[in-house]
Design a protein around this motif. Structure first.
Motif, PDB file in Angstrom:
ATOM      1  N   ARG A 114      48.070  33.317  52.114  1.00  0.00           N
ATOM      2  CA  ARG A 114      48.311  34.488  51.276  1.00  0.00           C
ATOM      3  C   ARG A 114      48.207  35.703  52.190  1.00  0.00           C
ATOM      4  O   ARG A 114      47.252  35.839  52.944  1.00  0.00           O
ATOM      5  CB  ARG A 114      47.246  34.548  50.192  1.00  0.00           C
ATOM      6  CG  ARG A 114      47.530  35.604  49.150  1.00  0.00           C
ATOM      7  CD  ARG A 114      46.364  35.742  48.196  1.00  0.00           C
ATOM      8  NE  ARG A 114      46.234  34.603  47.312  1.00  0.00           N
ATOM      9  CZ  ARG A 114      45.066  34.153  46.870  1.00  0.00           C
ATOM     10  NH1 ARG A 114      43.950  34.711  47.251  1.00  0.00           N
ATOM     11  NH2 ARG A 114      45.005  33.139  46.040  1.00  0.00           N
ATOM     12  N   LYS A 162      48.433  39.930  52.532  1.00  0.00           N
ATOM     13  CA  LYS A 162      48.402  41.179  51.770  1.00  0.00           C
ATOM     14  C   LYS A 162      48.882  42.283  52.688  1.00  0.00           C
ATOM     15  O   LYS A 162      48.291  42.530  53.738  1.00  0.00           O
ATOM     16  CB  LYS A 162      46.968  41.431  51.305  1.00  0.00           C
ATOM     17  CG  LYS A 162      46.915  42.429  50.191  1.00  0.00           C
ATOM     18  CD  LYS A 162      45.559  42.459  49.540  1.00  0.00           C
ATOM     19  CE  LYS A 162      45.539  43.594  48.523  1.00  0.00           C
ATOM     20  NZ  LYS A 162      44.250  43.811  47.944  1.00  0.00           N
ATOM     21  N   ASN A 167      49.696  47.061  49.177  1.00  0.00           N
ATOM     22  CA  ASN A 167      49.186  46.549  47.909  1.00  0.00           C
ATOM     23  C   ASN A 167      49.905  45.288  47.450  1.00  0.00           C
ATOM     24  O   ASN A 167      49.668  44.791  46.366  1.00  0.00           O
ATOM     25  CB  ASN A 167      49.312  47.612  46.810  1.00  0.00           C
ATOM     26  CG  ASN A 167      48.287  48.698  47.018  1.00  0.00           C
ATOM     27  OD1 ASN A 167      47.152  48.430  47.388  1.00  0.00           O
ATOM     28  ND2 ASN A 167      48.708  49.935  46.808  1.00  0.00           N
ATOM     29  N   VAL A 218      50.961  41.353  47.577  1.00  0.00           N
ATOM     30  CA  VAL A 218      50.417  40.072  48.007  1.00  0.00           C
ATOM     31  C   VAL A 218      51.538  39.037  48.021  1.00  0.00           C
ATOM     32  O   VAL A 218      52.336  38.968  47.087  1.00  0.00           O
ATOM     33  CB  VAL A 218      49.288  39.608  47.067  1.00  0.00           C
ATOM     34  CG1 VAL A 218      48.738  38.271  47.519  1.00  0.00           C
ATOM     35  CG2 VAL A 218      48.184  40.642  47.034  1.00  0.00           C
ATOM     36  N   ASP A 220      44.268  42.045  41.220  1.00  0.00           N
ATOM     37  CA  ASP A 220      45.665  41.887  41.644  1.00  0.00           C
ATOM     38  C   ASP A 220      46.153  40.531  41.168  1.00  0.00           C
ATOM     39  O   ASP A 220      46.054  40.220  40.007  1.00  0.00           O
ATOM     40  CB  ASP A 220      45.819  42.055  43.163  1.00  0.00           C
ATOM     41  CG  ASP A 220      44.686  41.393  43.937  1.00  0.00           C
ATOM     42  OD1 ASP A 220      43.542  41.729  43.636  1.00  0.00           O
ATOM     43  OD2 ASP A 220      44.954  40.565  44.794  1.00  0.00           O
TER      44      ASP A 220
END
Lengths: 282, 209
Positions: free
Chosen positions: A172, A174, A177, A179, B100
């Protein structure tokens, strides 16, 4: 005193109540108390800073760099002018390309694996678990954050660009902001303000480790894509027949000029370079 | 006087009110006692919500640190356990609002506490009970979120209606109504045969003791 038992029916079953491992409770409190002490130290430090600041009144400018006091020391590994293989305490290994820097805490904690990185590297991250739960590994770069469980990938993270090409596992990333989750043979690239996710042949993105593309009926344009992303250049293909060219064997790629002159010779094509743009024609 | 005698975590007797007073006065030792006393129940609750050990662990670390930082402003609650559960619950809800994509499946607009039961949570002392456990877990998971929350607090942790009304920030009557509705729902989802089986297993447990 407890309130009287409510005069009600009970459910037709019982719950199997679990208890958490005592070691986890202990670990939890140790970490909390460390954090409490760390904050207290920081507070004391800032009180000292205040005292010194008051002492220094009369000086026109108080300059504060904004750097946080580092509570524990870091180990810094720099690759210099050559590739360098680094082994982390958890068994993960990282191949650093030239001019790359890796920082990790001296007091390494497997349950909070976190490193800082700039430059280019091939990461082979070991899967670790604690209480049957996978322990994430986090890489902080200038331009983004990468969180993995156990995988291998190439990361190229400078001040202005970010490229992550995944070979195995799942990561993952980032960026700002946003992802992104990547699967094997996917790439995420942040360059010139654009973020792009694409399907790729990840092994080609790891070719820098040996400096050679190993090709087996690989399309030349795929190699060119890797060169584009690795050296942050633009390539314009003027003759569409070039897109059909297939490559076998190995091609030097550690230097873009060598790469372009090699393919010119091999396939009888012309390449001209103008600033950051390479044009290819017949 | 132990106001939380029904919590399953504590076998030792601790004068919690005194511990709480010392903790709010700044004693780290008292804080550790609180941590040790309530960790298990709070963890089980968090774990049922996140279904992920790392997230549960981190959320609880956060919770305890915030608790320590705010110690001087904390009130002396009637039920310390209920107070902690309410604070944890509110902190989780708050964090869901800011989240998020870390927790897919959580509605960001109006976050709720979604307890999820698994068959291993259900205790049936009978052979071949696996299928039955699955059915019950299934039936529990079909309940509306608030009823699931209540079932967990009431029958897993062992809170009284009054304590639950503090946790859910409502009154005792609505908790009683909610629990009545939850049990009725369960009764209607499980078939008669399953019910008889359950009754028998329970009866046998009862007989044995």
């Amino acid at each position: 005193m407890d309130v009287e038992k409510d005069n009600e029916q009970l459910p037709p079953f019982e719950f199997n109540r679990k208890t958490v491992d005592q070691r986890l409770i202990q670990q939890s409190y140790e970490e909390i108390s460390q954090e409490i002490r760390r904050k207290r130290r920081r507070k004391r430090l800032s009180q000292w800073a205040l005292a010194i600041a008051i002492f220094l009144i009369g000086f026109p400018i108080l300059y504060y760099t904004g750097q946080q006091p580092v509570s524990s020391r870091e180990i810094v590994v720099q690759s210099g002018s050559q590739n360098k293989q680094v082994q982390l305490p958890d068994g993960s290994s990282i191949m650093l390309a030239a001019n790359s820097t890796l920082r990790y805490p001296e007091h390494w904690k497997n349950q909070n694996r976190r490193i800082r990185f700039s430059g280019k590297g091939f990461f082979d991250i070991k899967k670790l678990s604690l209480y049957n739960d996978l322990q994430p590994f986090t890489i902080e770069a200038e331009d983004g954050l990468v969180e993995v469980l156990g995988t291998s990938f190439t990361l190229d993270a400078g001040k202005q660009s970010f490229l992550l090409a995944l070979n195995e596992g799942k990561v993952r990333a980032k960026i700002g902001n946003d992802v992104f989750e990547l699967l094997p043979n996917q790439m995420i690239r942040h360059y010139n303000g654009n973020i792009q996710k694409s399907d790729i042949n990840a092994s080609l993105y790891g070719a820098w480790r040996t400096g050679l593309f190993t090709c087996n009926n690989t399309r030349l344009v795929e190699l060119i894509e890797v060169i584009k992303a690795s050296y942050n250049i633009e390539v314009v293909i003027l003759d569409p027949s070039i897109e059909k060219i297939l490559v076998n064997g190995t091609i030097e790629m550690s230097d873009q000029q060598v790469f372009f002159s090699t393919i010119s010779e091999l396939f009888g094509i012309k390449t001209t370079t103008n600033e950051d743009t390479v044009r290819i024609s017949r | 006087m132990n106001t939380n005698a029904n919590l399953n975590a504590s076998s030792r007797s601790v004068n919690l009110e005194l511990v709480w007073k010392e903790f709010t006065g700044g004693s780290e030792f008292a804080f550790e006692q609180l941590h040790r006393h309530f960790y298990n129940d709070l963890y089980q609750y968090t774990q049922k919500i996140f279904q992920d050990q790392q997230h549960s662990y981190d959320a609880l670390q956060d919770f305890f640190l915030k608790l320590w930082e705010k110690r001087a402003q904390l009130p002396q609650p009637t039920y310390i356990s209920a107070y902690l559960f309410r604070s944890l619950r509110n902190q989780l809800l708050n964090s869901f609002r800011k989240i998020d994509l870390t927790f897919p499946g959580i509605d960001i607009q109006s976050p709720t506490i979604g307890i999820h039961f698994s068959p291993e949570d259900i205790l049936i002392e009978k052979e071949n009970s696996k299928e039955l456990s699955e059915k019950i877990a299934d039936a529990l998971n079909q309940l509306p979120e608030r009823q699931r929350d209540l079932i967990f607090l009431k029958f897993y942790i062992g809170f009284t209606n009054e304590q639950i009304s503090e946790i859910l920030e409502t009154n005792t009557q609505s908790v009683a109504n909610l629990s009545h509705r939850a049990l009725q729902n369960l009764r209607s989802t499980l078939s008669d045969q399953e019910f008889i089986l359950l009754f028998l297993t329970l009866a046998s447990c009862f007989y044995r003791h």
